[in-house]
Motif scaffolding. Structure first.
Motif, PDB file in Angstrom:
ATOM      1  N   TYR A   1     -10.645  18.618 -19.034  1.00  0.00           N
ATOM      2  CA  TYR A   1      -9.722  18.206 -20.091  1.00  0.00           C
ATOM      3  C   TYR A   1      -8.941  19.417 -20.565  1.00  0.00           C
ATOM      4  O   TYR A   1      -9.267  20.562 -20.238  1.00  0.00           O
ATOM      5  CB  TYR A   1     -10.472  17.546 -21.253  1.00  0.00           C
ATOM      6  N   GLU A   2      -7.891  19.176 -21.338  1.00  0.00           N
ATOM      7  CA  GLU A   2      -7.099  20.259 -21.896  1.00  0.00           C
ATOM      8  C   GLU A   2      -6.517  19.843 -23.236  1.00  0.00           C
ATOM      9  O   GLU A   2      -6.454  18.651 -23.553  1.00  0.00           O
ATOM     10  CB  GLU A   2      -5.994  20.708 -20.942  1.00  0.00           C
TER      11      GLU A   2
ATOM     12  N   ARG B   1      -4.615  25.309 -21.120  1.00  0.00           N
ATOM     13  CA  ARG B   1      -5.984  25.788 -20.927  1.00  0.00           C
ATOM     14  C   ARG B   1      -6.861  24.617 -20.534  1.00  0.00           C
ATOM     15  O   ARG B   1      -6.930  23.623 -21.257  1.00  0.00           O
ATOM     16  CB  ARG B   1      -6.512  26.437 -22.208  1.00  0.00           C
ATOM     17  N   MET B   2      -7.518  24.719 -19.399  1.00  0.00           N
ATOM     18  CA  MET B   2      -8.353  23.644 -18.879  1.00  0.00           C
ATOM     19  C   MET B   2      -9.823  23.967 -19.136  1.00  0.00           C
ATOM     20  O   MET B   2     -10.252  25.111 -18.991  1.00  0.00           O
ATOM     21  CB  MET B   2      -8.111  23.473 -17.383  1.00  0.00           C
ATOM     22  N   ILE B   3     -10.603  22.955 -19.511  1.00  0.00           N
ATOM     23  CA  ILE B   3     -12.041  23.096 -19.722  1.00  0.00           C
ATOM     24  C   ILE B   3     -12.750  22.069 -18.851  1.00  0.00           C
ATOM     25  O   ILE B   3     -12.433  20.875 -18.891  1.00  0.00           O
ATOM     26  CB  ILE B   3     -12.402  22.898 -21.206  1.00  0.00           C
ATOM     27  N   GLU B   4     -13.693  22.528 -18.049  1.00  0.00           N
ATOM     28  CA  GLU B   4     -14.424  21.641 -17.146  1.00  0.00           C
ATOM     29  C   GLU B   4     -15.284  20.650 -17.939  1.00  0.00           C
ATOM     30  O   GLU B   4     -15.812  20.977 -19.012  1.00  0.00           O
ATOM     31  CB  GLU B   4     -15.322  22.450 -16.207  1.00  0.00           C
ATOM     32  N   LEU B   5     -15.432  19.456 -17.380  1.00  0.00           N
ATOM     33  CA  LEU B   5     -16.246  18.418 -18.013  1.00  0.00           C
ATOM     34  C   LEU B   5     -17.081  17.742 -16.934  1.00  0.00           C
ATOM     35  O   LEU B   5     -16.611  16.866 -16.210  1.00  0.00           O
ATOM     36  CB  LEU B   5     -15.361  17.405 -18.733  1.00  0.00           C
TER      37      LEU B   5
ATOM     38  N   LEU C   1     -15.105  11.958 -33.954  1.00  0.00           N
ATOM     39  CA  LEU C   1     -16.188  11.695 -34.886  1.00  0.00           C
ATOM     40  C   LEU C   1     -15.947  12.441 -36.199  1.00  0.00           C
ATOM     41  O   LEU C   1     -15.149  13.385 -36.253  1.00  0.00           O
ATOM     42  CB  LEU C   1     -17.518  12.113 -34.256  1.00  0.00           C
ATOM     43  N   PRO C   2     -16.622  12.043 -37.286  1.00  0.00           N
ATOM     44  CA  PRO C   2     -16.369  12.666 -38.596  1.00  0.00           C
ATOM     45  C   PRO C   2     -16.588  14.174 -38.625  1.00  0.00           C
ATOM     46  O   PRO C   2     -15.974  14.870 -39.445  1.00  0.00           O
ATOM     47  CB  PRO C   2     -17.367  11.951 -39.522  1.00  0.00           C
ATOM     48  N   ASP C   3     -17.435  14.724 -37.739  1.00  0.00           N
ATOM     49  CA  ASP C   3     -17.698  16.162 -37.744  1.00  0.00           C
ATOM     50  C   ASP C   3     -16.736  16.942 -36.854  1.00  0.00           C
ATOM     51  O   ASP C   3     -16.888  18.154 -36.680  1.00  0.00           O
ATOM     52  CB  ASP C   3     -19.145  16.448 -37.321  1.00  0.00           C
ATOM     53  N   GLY C   4     -15.734  16.277 -36.266  1.00  0.00           N
ATOM     54  CA  GLY C   4     -14.758  16.959 -35.422  1.00  0.00           C
ATOM     55  C   GLY C   4     -15.100  16.965 -33.955  1.00  0.00           C
ATOM     56  O   GLY C   4     -14.272  17.358 -33.126  1.00  0.00           O
ATOM     57  N   ASN C   5     -16.325  16.540 -33.613  1.00  0.00           N
ATOM     58  CA  ASN C   5     -16.694  16.421 -32.205  1.00  0.00           C
ATOM     59  C   ASN C   5     -16.150  15.121 -31.622  1.00  0.00           C
ATOM     60  O   ASN C   5     -15.604  14.279 -32.341  1.00  0.00           O
ATOM     61  CB  ASN C   5     -18.216  16.495 -32.051  1.00  0.00           C
ATOM     62  N   LEU C   6     -16.308  14.945 -30.321  1.00  0.00           N
ATOM     63  CA  LEU C   6     -15.796  13.767 -29.631  1.00  0.00           C
ATOM     64  C   LEU C   6     -16.920  12.965 -29.004  1.00  0.00           C
ATOM     65  O   LEU C   6     -17.878  13.534 -28.461  1.00  0.00           O
ATOM     66  CB  LEU C   6     -14.816  14.166 -28.523  1.00  0.00           C
ATOM     67  N   PHE C   7     -16.805  11.666 -29.072  1.00  0.00           N
ATOM     68  CA  PHE C   7     -17.608  10.769 -28.238  1.00  0.00           C
ATOM     69  C   PHE C   7     -16.813  10.513 -26.973  1.00  0.00           C
ATOM     70  O   PHE C   7     -15.651  10.093 -27.032  1.00  0.00           O
ATOM     71  CB  PHE C   7     -17.880   9.456 -28.970  1.00  0.00           C
TER      72      PHE C   7
ATOM     73  N   ASN D   1     -17.599   5.464 -17.210  1.00  0.00           N
ATOM     74  CA  ASN D   1     -18.333   4.615 -16.281  1.00  0.00           C
ATOM     75  C   ASN D   1     -19.514   3.931 -16.972  1.00  0.00           C
ATOM     76  O   ASN D   1     -19.430   2.787 -17.365  1.00  0.00           O
ATOM     77  CB  ASN D   1     -18.799   5.416 -15.062  1.00  0.00           C
ATOM     78  N   TYR D   2     -20.619   4.631 -17.137  1.00  0.00           N
ATOM     79  CA  TYR D   2     -21.784   4.085 -17.835  1.00  0.00           C
ATOM     80  C   TYR D   2     -22.522   5.171 -18.619  1.00  0.00           C
ATOM     81  O   TYR D   2     -23.541   4.909 -19.247  1.00  0.00           O
ATOM     82  CB  TYR D   2     -22.748   3.423 -16.837  1.00  0.00           C
ATOM     83  N   LYS D   3     -22.021   6.402 -18.572  1.00  0.00           N
ATOM     84  CA  LYS D   3     -22.638   7.531 -19.258  1.00  0.00           C
ATOM     85  C   LYS D   3     -21.754   8.018 -20.403  1.00  0.00           C
ATOM     86  O   LYS D   3     -20.529   7.823 -20.385  1.00  0.00           O
ATOM     87  CB  LYS D   3     -22.872   8.694 -18.288  1.00  0.00           C
ATOM     88  N   SER D   4     -22.380   8.696 -21.386  1.00  0.00           N
ATOM     89  CA  SER D   4     -21.605   9.208 -22.506  1.00  0.00           C
ATOM     90  C   SER D   4     -22.274  10.429 -23.107  1.00  0.00           C
ATOM     91  O   SER D   4     -23.481  10.648 -22.961  1.00  0.00           O
ATOM     92  CB  SER D   4     -21.430   8.128 -23.580  1.00  0.00           C
ATOM     93  N   ILE D   5     -21.460  11.226 -23.808  1.00  0.00           N
ATOM     94  CA  ILE D   5     -21.918  12.448 -24.458  1.00  0.00           C
ATOM     95  C   ILE D   5     -21.195  12.615 -25.785  1.00  0.00           C
ATOM     96  O   ILE D   5     -20.181  11.962 -26.051  1.00  0.00           O
ATOM     97  CB  ILE D   5     -21.665  13.701 -23.586  1.00  0.00           C
ATOM     98  N   VAL D   6     -21.727  13.499 -26.622  1.00  0.00           N
ATOM     99  CA  VAL D   6     -20.996  14.022 -27.764  1.00  0.00           C
ATOM    100  C   VAL D   6     -20.567  15.428 -27.382  1.00  0.00           C
ATOM    101  O   VAL D   6     -21.385  16.262 -26.993  1.00  0.00           O
ATOM    102  CB  VAL D   6     -21.865  14.037 -29.031  1.00  0.00           C
ATOM    103  N   LEU D   7     -19.265  15.689 -27.484  1.00  0.00           N
ATOM    104  CA  LEU D   7     -18.658  16.906 -26.943  1.00  0.00           C
ATOM    105  C   LEU D   7     -17.973  17.708 -28.039  1.00  0.00           C
ATOM    106  O   LEU D   7     -17.264  17.147 -28.881  1.00  0.00           O
ATOM    107  CB  LEU D   7     -17.630  16.523 -25.874  1.00  0.00           C
ATOM    108  N   ASN D   8     -18.162  19.035 -28.012  1.00  0.00           N
ATOM    109  CA  ASN D   8     -17.357  19.934 -28.839  1.00  0.00           C
ATOM    110  C   ASN D   8     -16.077  20.242 -28.060  1.00  0.00           C
ATOM    111  O   ASN D   8     -16.114  20.955 -27.060  1.00  0.00           O
ATOM    112  CB  ASN D   8     -18.121  21.226 -29.130  1.00  0.00           C
ATOM    113  N   PRO D   9     -14.926  19.723 -28.486  1.00  0.00           N
ATOM    114  CA  PRO D   9     -13.705  19.869 -27.676  1.00  0.00           C
ATOM    115  C   PRO D   9     -13.182  21.298 -27.642  1.00  0.00           C
ATOM    116  O   PRO D   9     -12.443  21.662 -26.726  1.00  0.00           O
ATOM    117  CB  PRO D   9     -12.710  18.935 -28.357  1.00  0.00           C
ATOM    118  N   ASN D  10     -13.554  22.109 -28.615  1.00  0.00           N
ATOM    119  CA  ASN D  10     -13.040  23.478 -28.680  1.00  0.00           C
ATOM    120  C   ASN D  10     -13.774  24.422 -27.738  1.00  0.00           C
ATOM    121  O   ASN D  10     -13.180  25.380 -27.219  1.00  0.00           O
ATOM    122  CB  ASN D  10     -13.129  23.990 -30.117  1.00  0.00           C
ATOM    123  N   THR D  11     -15.063  24.163 -27.501  1.00  0.00           N
ATOM    124  CA  THR D  11     -15.869  25.055 -26.664  1.00  0.00           C
ATOM    125  C   THR D  11     -16.263  24.436 -25.332  1.00  0.00           C
ATOM    126  O   THR D  11     -16.660  25.148 -24.411  1.00  0.00           O
ATOM    127  CB  THR D  11     -17.146  25.465 -27.407  1.00  0.00           C
ATOM    128  N   GLY D  12     -16.191  23.106 -25.224  1.00  0.00           N
ATOM    129  CA  GLY D  12     -16.652  22.428 -24.021  1.00  0.00           C
ATOM    130  C   GLY D  12     -18.144  22.192 -24.004  1.00  0.00           C
ATOM    131  O   GLY D  12     -18.688  21.689 -23.007  1.00  0.00           O
TER     132      GLY D  12
END
Length: 435
Positions: A249-250, A262-266, A289-295, A299-310
């Motif tokens: 993502y970028e 700037r590209m960040i691997e996911l 999300l309310p704390d600034g992170n991303l859901f 496909n069928y999997k999911s994570i909570v991600l810090n978009p600034n650090t990866g």
């Protein structure tokens, strides 16, 4: 008539609602996803703070008014506790349709209502001619279309539509935005990213001003973004996630076309790509999300991600049953968050994902198959509390199977599920049994 002619002979319709009194506009169902004690935003029509609120004026809302607003009227009740069964008066009038424009010239593959009350939509530049000319004139070599079409494409592939007057203004779209992504920036400008062919790495910017046109940078992005997801971050900039063969993502600024990408691997995206052309993780579901992170769900999997650090903050449990992203194409929404809690409690932050199809559905219905099979769409919904430790998906069943549907949160807190098909997947004529 050929399918392409039907698509490009777009008829714009307006659904008009009329109400006898404001009091009659009340919800006829109470959603269990609604906040337990909602307090509407204050709109006191010019009164001083604390002054009694008054309802806004009734009047014509235009083509998109019933989708994007509360029809200029204030909620009758301050809290859900005040809503009594005997007070609910459902209307029997379902509205009426009228034709606003016989042919707006361009198929609305992507559409955005702008802050100036104009609707902007655009389509691929790589599938031949549209039915409206560029104005001022602009031509380039035709890509796609019929062999009998002229070699130069002088048609517009975007329009601005005045929802009050039905006037159409052509927009110049340079690079192809086919299966791109987009959203409104902090100043109300439309930011469109990616697409196909010459639009893989493009960023387009359209300001909501008189006679403004798209400004573009065809090489702004680090990676190709075709079938990527664009979402607003806490600081107002955009994150663009995934796309075909883009396991990363970028970050894209909400203003300007000149920036250092700037590209960040996911790893989630590579881990969820099904082989054999199935993919099943395009247009991933992304929520802030309310704390600034991303859901992020693919496909069928999911994570909570810090978009600034990866950094992956948390791995979430798999959602069983099949695939939920393109081309299996389920639906998703972040449910209303109950903030009316004490300071020692953690609010529920729930995501709802419904429909889709099996991970094999796309290849079985593909046009290349000698005997195509349209597998039944999924019927289940999964709900997950992202703030609950060791949470598991709660599974429910919809009234009918659904793929390629749309999910919308209504002002009442209800979740509207609409459109789609009961079998097959997204892509070219790979679905059947429309709902």
């Amino acid at each position: 008539m050929e399918i392409s002619s039907i698509l490009k002979s777009l008829v714009v319709l307006s659904l008009l609602f009329y109400y006898a009194t404001a009091d009659e506009v009340t919800p006829h169902a109470v959603s269990r996803y609604r906040r337990s004690n909602p307090t509407p935003r204050s709109q006191n029509n010019g009164h001083e703070p604390g002054a009694p609120k008054t309802r806004g004026p009734k009047g014509k809302k235009g083509i998109f008014g019933f989708l994007f607003g509360n029809h200029g009227q204030q909620p009758k009740y301050e809290t859900e506790e005040e809503l009594k069964t005997e007070d609910i008066v459902p209307t029997k009038y379902r509205g009426s349709w009228k034709i606003d424009s016989e042919n707006a010239g361009v198929s609305a593959m992507h559409v955005q209502l702008m802050p100036n009350n104009k609707a902007v939509w655009f389509d691929s530049t790589s599938n031949g001619l549209s039915e409206i000319q560029n104005n001022p004139p602009f031509c380039k070599p035709r890509v796609g279309g019929r062999n009998t079409d002229p070699p130069q494409d002088c048609t517009a592939h975007g329009v601005e539509y005045d929802i009050e007057t039905a006037q159409v203004r052509p927009l110049k779209v340079g690079s192809s935005p086919w299966c791109s992504s987009g959203g409104l920036g902090q100043n109300g400008n439309l930011v469109s990213t990616g697409g196909d062919k010459d639009g893989f790495r493009a960023v387009r910017n359209l300001k909501p001003c008189e006679n403004c046109d798209f400004e573009e940078n065809p090489r702004a992005l680090f990676a190709n973004r075709w079938y990527a997801t664009q979402h607003t971050l806490q600081d107002g900039n955009f994150v663009v996630v995934g796309g075909r063969n883009a396991f990363n993502y970028e970050i894209v600024p909400s203003e300007g076309l000149q920036f250092t990408p700037r590209m960040i691997e996911l790893a989630l995206l590579e881990d969820t790509t099904d082989d054999g052309g199935r993919e099943n993780n395009l247009y991933p579901f992304v929520n802030l999300l309310p704390d600034g992170n991303l859901f992020v769900f693919a496909n069928y999997k999911s994570i909570v991600l810090n978009p600034n650090t990866g950094e992956t903050i948390r791995n979430l449990p798999d959602l069983p049953g099949g695939s939920r992203n393109y081309p299996a194409s389920g639906m998703s929404a972040l449910l209303p968050i109950d903030l009316d809690i004490d300071e020692n409690s953690v609010p529920k932050v729930e995501v709802l994902i419904c429909g889709g199809n099996t991970r094999e559905a796309y290849t079985l219905s593909d046009l290349q198959q000698p005997r195509r099979t349209f597998l039944p769409a999924l019927k289940d919904c999964g709900k997950l509390d992202l703030n609950k430790e060791n949470a598991k998906w709660e599974i429910e069943q919809m009234p009918s199977r659904r793929v390629m549907g749309d999910m919308l949160l209504l002002p009442t807190g209800d979740v509207l599920m609409i459109n789609g098909a009961q079998a097959g997947t997204s892509a070219w004529m790979l679905q059947t049994f429309p709902i």
